[in-house]
Design an enzyme around this catalytic site. Sequence first.
Site, PDB file in Angstrom:
ATOM      1  N   THR A  31       0.829  -1.206   0.000  1.00  0.00           N
ATOM      2  CA  THR A  31       0.000   0.000   0.000  1.00  0.00           C
ATOM      3  C   THR A  31       0.864   1.258   0.000  1.00  0.00           C
ATOM      4  O   THR A  31       1.913   1.307   0.655  1.00  0.00           O
ATOM      5  CB  THR A  31      -0.899  -0.008   1.255  1.00  0.00           C
ATOM      6  N   GLY A  89       3.128  -3.136   8.480  1.00  0.00           N
ATOM      7  CA  GLY A  89       3.298  -3.387   9.910  1.00  0.00           C
ATOM      8  C   GLY A  89       4.759  -3.630  10.267  1.00  0.00           C
ATOM      9  O   GLY A  89       5.447  -4.398   9.597  1.00  0.00           O
ATOM     10  N   GLU A 134      -6.159  -5.842   3.917  1.00  0.00           N
ATOM     11  CA  GLU A 134      -6.214  -7.042   3.068  1.00  0.00           C
ATOM     12  C   GLU A 134      -7.418  -7.012   2.138  1.00  0.00           C
ATOM     13  O   GLU A 134      -7.970  -8.060   1.785  1.00  0.00           O
ATOM     14  CB  GLU A 134      -6.261  -8.291   3.965  1.00  0.00           C
TER      15      GLU A 134
END
Length: 551
Positions: free
Chosen positions: A34, A73, A317
């Site tokens: 992303t 993350g 997701e």
Amino acid sequence: MFVPTLMGQCTPEQQAYWLPRALDMQIIGTYAQTELGHGTFIRGLETTATYDPETETFVMNSPTLTSYKWWAGGLAKTVNYCIVVAQLYTKGVCHGTHPFIVQIRDEETHMPRPGVKVGDIGPKLGFNTADNGYLGFDNYRIPRDNMMMKNAQVLKDGTYVKVARHGKATYGTMVFVRVLLVNEAAFNLAKACTIAVRYSAIRRQCSPDSEGSELQVLDYSTQQHKLFICIATAHALQLNSTWLWKTFSDTLAAIKQGNVDTLPELHALSSCLKALSTADAASLIEQCRHACGGHGYMMSSGLPYLYAFVTATRTYEGDYTILLLQTARFLVKAYEQVEAGKPLTPTVSYLSQAFTGKKLPWDSSPDGIIRAFQALAAGKLSSTVKSLRKRLESGLSYEQAWELSTIQLNGAAEAHCRAVMSQNYKSEIERLTVNSSPNVKLVLQQLYKVYLYYWALERTGDLLLYTSISESDIFELQLRYEGLLKEIRPNAVGIVDAFDLRDEVLHSALGSYDGNVYERLMAEAQKSPLNAEPVNQTFHTYLKPMMKGKL
Ligand SMILES: CCCCCCCCCC/C=C\CCCCCCCCCC(=O)SCCNC(=O)CCNC(=O)[C@H](O)C(C)(C)COP(=O)(O)OP(=O)(O)OC[C@H]1O[C@@H](n2cnc3c(N)ncnc32)[C@H](O)[C@@H]1OP(=O)(O)O
Ligand SMILES: Cc1cc2nc3c(=O)[nH]c(=O)nc-3n(C[C@H](O)[C@H](O)[C@H](O)COP(=O)(O)OP(=O)(O)OC[C@H]3O[C@@H](n4cnc5c(N)ncnc54)[C@H](O)[C@@H]3O)c2cc1C
């Protein structure tokens, strides 16, 4: 996501090098796809990896602010490697997005490498123990071998070679994680309803008759209506996740043999099941919080953490709407196959009987309700395709007609998914309880019926459109539903205990096994820093001067 991508996107040689290092945690990685400007639309990503045959390296660049990677993350401070999804350029041609293994920090000093800009994206609604990060590149070079080459390769001279049999093979990690997330949704919802049901057995409030003692709130029908659908949904999601995992494993095995035929159905299923399970889990966890009144709003109840964690799964997701639209693409194709008299894949096979033009006769048995959900999905799909075609006839392009029909397309995909979930819930219970005691069977079937009745009553408008259900049928179903709640009540605490979640896992003052709710709430309150001193400094600095008119 780092390890599964190494497993799914690397050649055997690359795996032999990277996997042991990752599994031993000699390196720590994340999945950076992303960007600030694009998450959903993967083809719109802007990070570039341009091959230079002179040095046999890829030059990584972030040409715009919106091309910065965003969200991965652990990216900010923890990881030293990343899987970066970037637009691949070689010999002056863009070949679309591909994954690359990129070292972003020195393995000894942990300093960002020259040409790498990395940092934290700041506080979020939840997940604040994860250092989600941003990442940009300024002419940063990585070796040619760091392109993940299982599905496509760049040779030393810059020649591009496509290897994969399916155009979306590089999206494999996302499919894998979507499958896992259905299980995560079930697990977290089971935690929330364990907390709320146990607390509701302890909490007493109001006395319906003036003489009697106060009732446990779990005895109220409205409380049972809030909570028993949560237990039933946790079961439904758990059983669907087991079923989906098997579907995933079978498809993976077929792909390894070179057969990609079942991938579109797996993608359609994992998309809608991920969408619905995360959305249902998030809203039902919030319902569990409502069911715990004021104490549910305490962080010490554990419910705010759960909600903050799970509501994110609806977005990451693949956002809810986006994934349902992917399933809708598959359904529209299935509709066209029915028209052409072609065979259908298993989970849409019910469509072949569905387009009779007549309303389905209402039958309130569990099988009858599943057939009604299928009729509803088929009816919605049929109306949607009609709208789509009408718009096409009016001269719109397919994309314009599709866009105008997306609200209906999402409705059809949601209805299809609910029908699939209900069918799987039933068949998995039947399969798993063949040797169970009659009492276990009875309880599991009661919960399964709660799920069916609940959703039938939630969808009465649609049922009136696509089945012959009457006002008196709806009234009768409502009474049966309410009766079922009373049958489940005596076993409710036992049923949530059967999730077998230890106190350390629940992390809740309200949901602990011993039921010492008030003692635990008070003990947690004592941990507040405001309780450390009898008079806080703010009294002397602000309150007292204000009260004395000296501010
Ligand atoms: C082995 C070790 C394992 C260790 C496991 C440990 C387990 C521990 C348990 C932990 C539990 C859970 C884990 C939870 C923690 C995970 C935390 C993760 C954090 C989040 C990470 C992320 O969010 S990563 C970023 C994710 N991003 C997205 O999901 C983006 C969403 N967008 C898309 O997917 C796509 O862009 C799109 C599908 C929306 C559209 O793509 P595109 O524009 O390229 O395609 P088209 O719409 O034009 O469609 C073209 C055709 O392609 C078909 N298609 C699309 N996608 C797929 C696919 N994935 N597979 C197959 N086919 C696909 C599409 O249907 C079209 O087909 P046709 O209609 O036939 O043309
Ligand atoms: C906690 C968390 C962790 C994450 N971790 C990672 C990670 O580790 N790695 C990573 O790469 N990413 C990660 N992400 C990013 C995540 O995958 C994306 O945020 C997600 O895929 C949604 O994309 P987006 O943010 O671009 O939303 P957008 O696409 O901008 O969505 C905004 C709205 O527009 C709507 N919309 C968008 N396109 C369409 C369309 N075509 N038709 C109709 N409606 C549309 C959506 O439905 C939504 O309502 C994480 C996100 C979160 C919240």
